[in-house]
Enzyme design. Structure first.
Site, PDB file in Angstrom:
ATOM      1  N   HIS A  66      10.283   5.194  -4.932  1.00 37.77           N
ATOM      2  CA  HIS A  66       9.856   4.951  -3.553  1.00 37.77           C
ATOM      3  C   HIS A  66      10.462   3.659  -3.018  1.00 37.77           C
ATOM      4  CE1 HIS A  66       7.475   5.650   0.001  1.00 37.77           C
ATOM      5  NE2 HIS A  66       6.977   4.429  -0.052  1.00 37.77           N
ATOM      6  N   HIS A  68      11.909   1.671   0.753  1.00 38.06           N
ATOM      7  CA  HIS A  68      12.357   1.530   2.138  1.00 38.06           C
ATOM      8  C   HIS A  68      13.346   0.369   2.088  1.00 38.06           C
ATOM      9  CE1 HIS A  68       8.850   3.966   3.202  1.00 38.06           C
ATOM     10  NE2 HIS A  68       8.092   3.100   2.565  1.00 38.06           N
ATOM     11  N   HIS A 211       5.668  11.379   6.642  1.00 37.84           N
ATOM     12  CA  HIS A 211       5.355   9.958   6.479  1.00 37.84           C
ATOM     13  C   HIS A 211       3.936   9.744   5.957  1.00 37.84           C
ATOM     14  CE1 HIS A 211       4.087   5.882   7.493  1.00 37.84           C
ATOM     15  NE2 HIS A 211       5.341   5.563   7.269  1.00 37.84           N
ATOM     16  N   ARG A 214      -1.337  10.236   9.057  1.00 33.52           N
ATOM     17  CA  ARG A 214      -1.441   9.474  10.306  1.00 33.52           C
ATOM     18  C   ARG A 214      -0.256   9.769  11.223  1.00 33.52           C
ATOM     19  NH1 ARG A 214       1.012   4.828  11.589  1.00 33.52           N
ATOM     20  NH2 ARG A 214       1.679   4.402   9.460  1.00 33.52           N
ATOM     21  N   HIS A 236       3.229   9.477   1.939  1.00 25.55           N
ATOM     22  CA  HIS A 236       2.300   8.362   1.702  1.00 25.55           C
ATOM     23  C   HIS A 236       0.879   8.926   1.737  1.00 25.55           C
ATOM     24  CE1 HIS A 236       5.466   5.558   3.683  1.00 25.55           C
ATOM     25  NE2 HIS A 236       5.358   5.174   2.427  1.00 25.55           N
ATOM     26  N   HIS A 273       1.430   6.041  -3.458  1.00 24.20           N
ATOM     27  CA  HIS A 273       0.295   5.115  -3.495  1.00 24.20           C
ATOM     28  C   HIS A 273      -0.933   5.775  -4.134  1.00 24.20           C
ATOM     29  CE1 HIS A 273       2.593   2.171  -1.365  1.00 24.20           C
ATOM     30  NE2 HIS A 273       2.706   2.930  -0.296  1.00 24.20           N
ATOM     31  N   ASP A 324       9.055   0.248  -3.340  1.00 19.03           N
ATOM     32  CA  ASP A 324       8.557   0.348  -1.970  1.00 19.03           C
ATOM     33  C   ASP A 324       9.126  -0.704  -1.012  1.00 19.03           C
ATOM     34  OD1 ASP A 324       7.081   0.965   0.275  1.00 19.03           O
ATOM     35  OD2 ASP A 324       5.113   0.715  -0.622  1.00 19.03           O
TER      36      ASP A 324
HETATM   37 ZN   LIG Z   1       6.304   3.357   1.573  1.00 21.93          ZN
END
Ligand SMILES: [Zn+2]
Length: 444
Positions: A66, A68, A211, A214, A236, A273, A324
């Site tokens: 994971h 970004h 994503h 949410r 996520h 997570h 992450d």
């Molecule tokens: Zn993330």
């Protein structure tokens, strides 16, 4: 070009001799590893030294499931006002506003070089910064994806480009401001753009991501899952309690139950997570064979909480690991944090064996590289060698080294038989630290 540089041309065999190697059955001494065409063709414990020597402990390449990549620019810059969540998020959005395909390529190339130096041989890039300012499409609508794949190729790391569907700021909240760069209108728009991206090369796999519950409205989740098909699918999940509260309020169920309802969970799915879960959530994840990706150093940095790793494992969930936001990029720190966080939460030692920790750290299957992560005949030749003579590792038993080493102890890294790091130096990117400082300095 030598056979080794080419990853071992067909027929040519490159011989390595490992002082110690972490094999599927445990640590073995004096191990010959023969590589041809990027694949391990022989493993022989007890072989006398011949070929290229890898002094220290050689472990399978580790998977960073994971990432970004652009968040790396935030490291050491989010401590203002004691470093609140909002200090972090405001800077993350400012950064997202400024990147373009060229600057993202240069930044990501240096970040991926840092990853290889720290023991990773593959990365799952959870990529949602798709479009230009105000959501304007680039001439190539996948220009940002292409920049990341090119960056990975040049840094010598495998990449799973997890093209991420990101459609909303929250329940009944449209995207606004910099978030417009993330959106594709609806899941069909996302799927048609993502489907047009067909990168070439052995080092790349394309996967999908929603994503979060949410950012992807519930009716759109099944479109993402259907498009993903047999590809890796990441999401996520329940990183913070507010996400659970919103989901319960709007949908009357937990995020895990909502994902299950819309067909998102399953063998090829990884929940990232998985921090705040109910017992039912854990049963659902285990029964569906969904993986959970813990990101301990980021969860620590953001104050997310400590996820129920051993309870998930007991429920049948396979664990993997990611760095992450890259507050820390260190495969060993991430690995042992899985155990150490559990010890803090449980007030007890002995939650995971080191073999279990390393299994999580080398689970490349979570990002579509199923034949990577084991030093055995037929596996991909992804090897990471750790020195045993540093002040950190000196005196440690070889099978305890994952609890003692840091990324700074990595001396040699092979990815598909190609030498990417040699004697602690990246063989392709001359000065990764200089590149990082230059790019981050321009962006922030
Ligand atoms: Zn993330």
């Amino acid at each position: 070009m030598s056979a080794e540089q080419a990853g071992g041309t067909a027929g040519a065999v490159t011989e390595y001799w490992c002082e110690y190697a972490w094999l599927p059955g445990g640590v073995a001494e004096s191990v010959g590893v023969d590589v041809s065409g990027g694949v391990i063709v022989a493993v022989e414990p007890g072989r006398p030294p011949r070929g290229r020597t890898l002094p220290g402990l050689t472990v399978p390449g580790m998977a960073n499931a994971h990432s970004h990549a652009f968040h790396r620019a935030l490291r050491g810059r989010t401590h203002g006002d004691r470093g609140t969540f909002w200090t972090w998020r405001e800077l993350m959005y400012r950064l997202a506003e400024r990147l373009d395909p060229d600057s993202y390529y240069r930044l990501a190339r240096a970040v991926y070089a840092e990853m290889t130096l720290a023991g990773y041989t593959s990365v799952g890039e959870f990529h949602y910064l798709h479009h230009g300012p105000d959501g304007q499409r680039y001439d190539d609508p996948n220009a940002m994806s292409a920049a990341l794949v090119a960056a990975a190729a040049d840094a010598g790391i495998r990449i799973c480009l997890l093209d991420t569907c990101y459609l909303a700021g929250g329940p009944d909240t449209p995207l606004e401001g910099v978030q417009l760069r993330f959106g594709d209108g609806d899941a069909d728009g996302w799927a048609s753009r993502a489907g047009a991206f067909r990168p070439e090369g052995d080092h790349v796999v394309v996967g999908a991501a929603a994503h979060s519950v949410r950012a992807v409205p519930a009716p759109e989740l099944s479109t993402v899952a259907e498009w993903a098909g047999d590809r890796p699918l990441h999401v996520h999940l329940s990183e913070q309690r507010a996400e659970n509260d919103d989901c319960l309020r709007v949908h009357g169920v937990t995020p895990t139950a909502l994902l299950a309802r819309h067909g998102v969970l399953g063998e090829r799915t990884t929940a990232v997570h998985a921090t705040h879960l109910t017992d039912d959530d854990m049963s659902t994840l285990g029964a569906s064979r969904t993986r959970a990706c813990f990101c301990p150093t980021t969860e620590r940095d953001l104050g997310d909480g400590i996820g129920p790793a051993s309870a998930l494992a007991a429920a049948g969930v396979r664990l993997c690991l990611g760095s992450d936001s890259h507050a820390v990029v260190d495969a060993f720190e991430e690995t042992r944090a899985l155990e150490l966080n559990e010890r803090l939460a449980a007030e007890a030692r002995g939650r995971f064996a080191v073999t279990e920790l390393l299994a999580a750290a080398t689970d490349h299957g979570a990002i579509g590289f199923d034949d990577v992560g084991r030093i055995e005949r037929g596996g991909q030749a992804d090897l990471v060698t750790v020195r045993l003579d540093s002040v950190r590792t000196a005196g440690a038993a070889p099978d305890g080294v994952p609890l003692a080493a840091t990324g700074a102890d990595v001396t040699d890294v092979l990815v598909a038989g190609r030498t990417v790091v040699r004697d602690g130096v990246h063989t392709r990117i001359e000065r990764p630290a200089t590149d990082l400082a230059a790019e981050i300095g321009k962006l922030l």
